[in-house]
Design a protein around this motif. Structure first.
Motif, PDB file in Angstrom:
ATOM      1  N   ALA A  27       0.842  -1.190   0.000  1.00  0.00           N
ATOM      2  CA  ALA A  27       0.000   0.000   0.000  1.00  0.00           C
ATOM      3  C   ALA A  27       0.876   1.238   0.000  1.00  0.00           C
ATOM      4  N   ALA A  28       0.229   2.364  -0.305  1.00  0.00           N
ATOM      5  CA  ALA A  28       0.938   3.637  -0.391  1.00  0.00           C
ATOM      6  C   ALA A  28       1.634   3.964   0.931  1.00  0.00           C
ATOM      7  N   PRO A  29       2.821   4.703   0.884  1.00  0.00           N
ATOM      8  CA  PRO A  29       3.527   5.079  -0.343  1.00  0.00           C
ATOM      9  C   PRO A  29       4.271   3.886  -0.942  1.00  0.00           C
ATOM     10  N   HIS A  30       4.746   4.085  -2.169  1.00  0.00           N
ATOM     11  CA  HIS A  30       5.426   3.017  -2.881  1.00  0.00           C
ATOM     12  C   HIS A  30       6.879   3.407  -3.130  1.00  0.00           C
ATOM     13  N   TYR A  31       7.723   2.401  -3.205  1.00  0.00           N
ATOM     14  CA  TYR A  31       9.156   2.631  -3.397  1.00  0.00           C
ATOM     15  C   TYR A  31       9.643   1.839  -4.615  1.00  0.00           C
ATOM     16  N   SER A  32      10.418   2.489  -5.428  1.00  0.00           N
ATOM     17  CA  SER A  32      11.025   1.831  -6.583  1.00  0.00           C
ATOM     18  C   SER A  32      12.510   2.143  -6.603  1.00  0.00           C
ATOM     19  N   GLU A  33      13.280   1.194  -7.070  1.00  0.00           N
ATOM     20  CA  GLU A  33      14.737   1.362  -7.146  1.00  0.00           C
ATOM     21  C   GLU A  33      15.169   1.311  -8.610  1.00  0.00           C
ATOM     22  N   LEU A  34      15.919   2.334  -9.029  1.00  0.00           N
ATOM     23  CA  LEU A  34      16.434   2.400 -10.392  1.00  0.00           C
ATOM     24  C   LEU A  34      17.952   2.203 -10.379  1.00  0.00           C
ATOM     25  N   ARG A  35      18.417   1.446 -11.341  1.00  0.00           N
ATOM     26  CA  ARG A  35      19.852   1.313 -11.550  1.00  0.00           C
ATOM     27  C   ARG A  35      20.229   2.156 -12.766  1.00  0.00           C
ATOM     28  N   PRO A  36      21.439   2.672 -12.817  1.00  0.00           N
ATOM     29  CA  PRO A  36      21.803   3.563 -13.925  1.00  0.00           C
ATOM     30  C   PRO A  36      21.844   2.833 -15.260  1.00  0.00           C
ATOM     31  N   VAL A  37      21.384   3.529 -16.290  1.00  0.00           N
ATOM     32  CA  VAL A  37      21.521   2.992 -17.645  1.00  0.00           C
ATOM     33  C   VAL A  37      22.895   3.298 -18.218  1.00  0.00           C
ATOM     34  N   LEU A  38      23.530   4.342 -17.709  1.00  0.00           N
ATOM     35  CA  LEU A  38      24.930   4.658 -18.038  1.00  0.00           C
ATOM     36  C   LEU A  38      25.658   4.945 -16.737  1.00  0.00           C
ATOM     37  N   ALA A  39      26.839   4.345 -16.552  1.00  0.00           N
ATOM     38  CA  ALA A  39      27.645   4.585 -15.352  1.00  0.00           C
ATOM     39  C   ALA A  39      29.114   4.538 -15.759  1.00  0.00           C
ATOM     40  N   SER A  40      29.866   5.588 -15.394  1.00  0.00           N
ATOM     41  CA  SER A  40      31.278   5.636 -15.797  1.00  0.00           C
ATOM     42  C   SER A  40      32.030   6.592 -14.877  1.00  0.00           C
ATOM     43  N   HIS A  41      33.334   6.596 -15.017  1.00  0.00           N
ATOM     44  CA  HIS A  41      34.140   7.589 -14.302  1.00  0.00           C
ATOM     45  C   HIS A  41      35.213   8.098 -15.271  1.00  0.00           C
ATOM     46  N   THR A  49      39.742   9.503 -22.378  1.00  0.00           N
ATOM     47  CA  THR A  49      39.257   8.134 -22.217  1.00  0.00           C
ATOM     48  C   THR A  49      38.086   8.102 -21.233  1.00  0.00           C
ATOM     49  N   ALA A  50      37.028   7.408 -21.622  1.00  0.00           N
ATOM     50  CA  ALA A  50      35.884   7.175 -20.723  1.00  0.00           C
ATOM     51  C   ALA A  50      36.021   5.777 -20.135  1.00  0.00           C
ATOM     52  N   PHE A  51      35.777   5.653 -18.836  1.00  0.00           N
ATOM     53  CA  PHE A  51      35.937   4.379 -18.138  1.00  0.00           C
ATOM     54  C   PHE A  51      34.550   3.898 -17.672  1.00  0.00           C
ATOM     55  N   ALA A  52      34.025   2.909 -18.383  1.00  0.00           N
ATOM     56  CA  ALA A  52      32.705   2.385 -17.989  1.00  0.00           C
ATOM     57  C   ALA A  52      32.798   1.747 -16.609  1.00  0.00           C
ATOM     58  N   TRP A  53      31.809   2.060 -15.792  1.00  0.00           N
ATOM     59  CA  TRP A  53      31.778   1.518 -14.426  1.00  0.00           C
ATOM     60  C   TRP A  53      30.898   0.276 -14.460  1.00  0.00           C
ATOM     61  N   THR A  54      31.525  -0.860 -14.535  1.00  0.00           N
ATOM     62  CA  THR A  54      30.769  -2.110 -14.612  1.00  0.00           C
ATOM     63  C   THR A  54      30.910  -2.867 -13.304  1.00  0.00           C
ATOM     64  N   GLY A  55      31.868  -3.789 -13.218  1.00  0.00           N
ATOM     65  CA  GLY A  55      31.965  -4.570 -11.991  1.00  0.00           C
ATOM     66  C   GLY A  55      33.072  -4.133 -11.063  1.00  0.00           C
ATOM     67  N   GLN A  56      34.005  -3.286 -11.543  1.00  0.00           N
ATOM     68  CA  GLN A  56      35.140  -2.901 -10.714  1.00  0.00           C
ATOM     69  C   GLN A  56      34.802  -1.672  -9.875  1.00  0.00           C
ATOM     70  N   ASP A  57      35.564  -1.498  -8.767  1.00  0.00           N
ATOM     71  CA  ASP A  57      35.385  -0.290  -7.968  1.00  0.00           C
ATOM     72  C   ASP A  57      35.786   0.929  -8.790  1.00  0.00           C
ATOM     73  N   ALA A  58      35.157   2.059  -8.476  1.00  0.00           N
ATOM     74  CA  ALA A  58      35.433   3.294  -9.224  1.00  0.00           C
ATOM     75  C   ALA A  58      36.143   4.289  -8.322  1.00  0.00           C
ATOM     76  N   PRO A  59      37.219   4.925  -8.799  1.00  0.00           N
ATOM     77  CA  PRO A  59      37.894   5.961  -7.994  1.00  0.00           C
ATOM     78  C   PRO A  59      37.075   7.245  -7.994  1.00  0.00           C
ATOM     79  N   LEU A  60      37.178   7.985  -6.890  1.00  0.00           N
ATOM     80  CA  LEU A  60      36.514   9.285  -6.787  1.00  0.00           C
ATOM     81  C   LEU A  60      37.477  10.242  -6.084  1.00  0.00           C
TER      82      LEU A  60
END
Length: 625
Positions: A27-41, A49-60
């Motif tokens: 019942a209300a309220p409702h929660y939805s979780e979205l995952r990114p369609v594009l993710a990179s660092h 160079t663009a570094f796709a963020w797939t399974g490896q950790d990403a530096p910040l």
């Protein structure tokens, strides 16, 4: 550097996913979780160079590798297409750290940028549009980070955009400081959680009172004070709110001339596939007073506006009894009704405007009621759509009906008035003497035999023979059939007599003036026992023959039996029974001489080839002189 490793990293691109939290509808309220369609660092040391963020950790932020300074930023794009009208109340970006350079230092910010369609590079970074949020809490060394991005999501949806791009970075003043550097969990990557709720509503075209559709303008329907059931259908576009959920429907009712006397009732656990219903007590309503009502629905988060008002007028008084006269049927028990003529009856409402029409019955009235239909709504049909009803020519006026009694003898006719709300008066009753008028039914040809065709002749009552046009008959309770009458008013029908339990035919004649006769009937029963005959000692109630005078007795099969192997017989039920074989034609004959004058009984059973014996025996009684 402090480190916390995640589970094994996942490899490969990840498409957008929209899931409810938890996994079942709620019942209300409702929660939805979205995952990114594009993710990179990006990396300042590899600006193109663009570094796709797939399974490896990403530096910040900043880090040193090979004695070179690397500065990294993370870019996340989410598809929010399915939430254009979802009623977003919260949107949170979630990240997880796996390692930090200094537990005492944390400064991370999120910006909205122009939406990208491909992973950006350091040198070709998307244009920043606005600062959104930051995270500086250092209470946990390696933390779970969250950022409020609801304004970004709402603004994008309001402008009809399907995607948003977020930049995650260390603020400019710390961005090249390696003590603020960290890595983000490549297994978890990022998630955007949305809290949302679409507001419910009342479906205007599914509002009902007293089983009648909502009236928004005069004239208002009249509703029986005992049947003031208010119904409204809630609607909610969120699937989790549609069945067995927390929907509640409120009803408000008030007299039109006294809005302050408003009273409200609530229906809990309403569904969107059936109307919500409340019943108000009859004592609340005054005759002739107009009332209004409305409804609203809530889902636990949002409450709809009150619906527009519906109106009705309460009916709390039964109409007066009618006056009844007849042009050709005596109503004072002074004589018989004529054969072949429908009764011409006039019903009079006496000028009372509450009388809308009349209802009659030959016998007892049934109790009027309502049914349940689509959406489980109450359906109270117009009382004049039923059988044996007629509207008055004006309120309080008269109506004429041509009625045919359903039978003969003294028959009771009851009549009562009906008002616009379906309330009935007390009935007035009359005893009418109706002469018999049923058609005669006779067999054409010899006696009926099992599994052979039988022809019946229908002959109308003599008083209506010249006016008879057809007969309606029914064989063994099957569908009614109609056969046309011949010039002499008679008709014939033929059927196969193939039922072991026999047959029953009912029939009525119909005249050219619409009059229908009383019901006639004919029955055929096949004995379930063998036949017995004797020429010397017939079963006719008289003594014959004499003591010592031999007589023959012939046994024949039960009419519905196709094979007989033998017969078992006994005189005056002396045991045991004697068995005699049947001949090729299924019959058997015995010879017997009575020992003395008097009355005797012969009991006979039939026996099939498989040895089964007839359930019933033939009892043949005869007298000996």
């Amino acid at each position: 550097m402090s480190t916390r490793r995640s589970l094994l990293a996942l490899c490969g691109a990840v498409a957008v996913a929209i899931t409810a939290l938890p996994g079942t509808a709620t019942a209300a309220p409702h929660y939805s979780e979205l995952r990114p369609v594009l993710a990179s660092h990006t990396d300042s040391a590899a600006p193109h160079t663009a570094f796709a963020w797939t399974g490896q950790d990403a530096p910040l932020g900043a880090s040193k590798q090979d004695d070179r300074l690397h500065v990294s930023r993370v870019y996340l794009t989410f598809d929010v297409t399915g939430f254009a009208d979802a009623g977003i109340s919260a949107a949170t970006l979630h990240l997880r750290e796996t390692a930090v350079a200094d537990c005492a230092k944390r400064s991370i910010e999120v910006w909205e940028t122009k939406t990208v369609t491909a992973d950006p590079t350091w040198a070709n970074a998307p244009e920043r549009k606005r600062w959104v949020a930051d995270y500086t809490n250092t209470s946990l060394c390696v933390g779970h980070l969250s950022f409020d991005v609801v304004t970004v999501v709402r603004d994008a949806l309001s402008r009809g955009k399907s995607r948003i791009t977020l930049e995650v970075k260390v603020p400019r003043q710390f961005e090249r400081d390696v003590t603020y550097g960290r890595t983000l969990d490549g297994y978890y990557r990022a998630a955007l959680t949305l809290r949302h709720n679409r507001a419910p509503s009342i479906v205007d075209q599914h509002r009902y009172n007293g089983g009648l559709a909502c009236a928004t303008t005069a004239p208002y329907p009249r509703v029986n004070q005992h049947f003031v059931a208010l119904e409204a259908l809630p609607a909610d576009p969120d699937p989790g709110d549609q069945e067995g959920s927390g929907l509640t429907v409120d009803f408000a009712l008030w007299p039109q001339d006294d809005p302050a006397a408003r009273t409200e009732q609530r229906v809990q656990y309403a569904d969107t596939d059936r109307v919500a219903r409340v019943q108000y007590p009859a004592a609340l309503f005054a005759d002739g007073r107009a009332y209004s009502w409305q409804a609203r629905v809530a889902d636990g988060v949002d409450t709809s506006a009150w619906s527009g008002p519906c109106h009705f007028t309460a009916d709390a008084v039964n109409p007066p009894a009618p006056a009844v006269t007849s042009a050709n049927y005596p109503l004072d028990e002074s004589g018989w009704a004529p054969v072949g003529e429908p009764g011409v009856f006039t019903f009079d409402g006496g000028g009372d405007p509450d009388v809308a029409g009349f209802e009659w019955t030959w016998g007892q009235f049934s109790v009027p009621g309502c049914t349940y239909g689509e959406l489980n709504r109450l359906i109270c049909a117009d009382p004049f759509t039923g059988r044996n009803t007629v509207r008055a020519d004006r309120p309080g006026g008269t109506a004429t009906a041509n009625l045919t009694p359903p039978g003969s003898g003294p028959i009771r006719l009851a009549v009562r008035t009906v008002d616009a709300a379906g309330r009935r008066s007390e009935p007035v009753s009359f005893r009418i003497y109706v002469p018999g008028s049923s058609p005669a039914v006779s067999v054409v040809g010899g006696p009926p035999r099992f599994d052979q065709d039988v022809t019946l002749k229908f002959t109308p009552h003599a008083d209506v023979a010249a006016r008879t046009v057809d007969f309606t008959y029914q064989l063994d309770g099957q569908e009614q059939r109609v056969v046309q009458a011949g010039p002499d008013g008679t008709a014939t029908v033929t059927f196969r007599a193939d039922r072991e339990n026999g047959h029953r035919v009912t029939v009525r004649s119909r005249s050219d003036n619409g009059w229908t006769s009383d019901e006639g009937s004919w029955s055929l029963d096949f004995p379930k026992w063998p036949g017995v005959t004797s020429e010397v000692y017939p079963s006719d109630g008289e003594p014959h023959g004499g003591a010592g005078v031999a007589g023959t007795f012939t046994f024949t099969p039960p009419p519905t039996w196709s094979e007989v192997a033998a017969y078992r017989y006994s005189f005056d039920w002396t045991e045991p029974h004697t068995e005699v074989a049947a001949g090729p034609d299924g019959t058997a004959t015995i010879t017997w001489a009575p020992p003395a004058p008097g009355w005797y009984s012969l009991s006979v059973y039939a026996v099939r080839p498989d040895g089964t014996v007839s359930t019933y025996d033939a009892t043949y009684s005869f007298g000996v002189a």
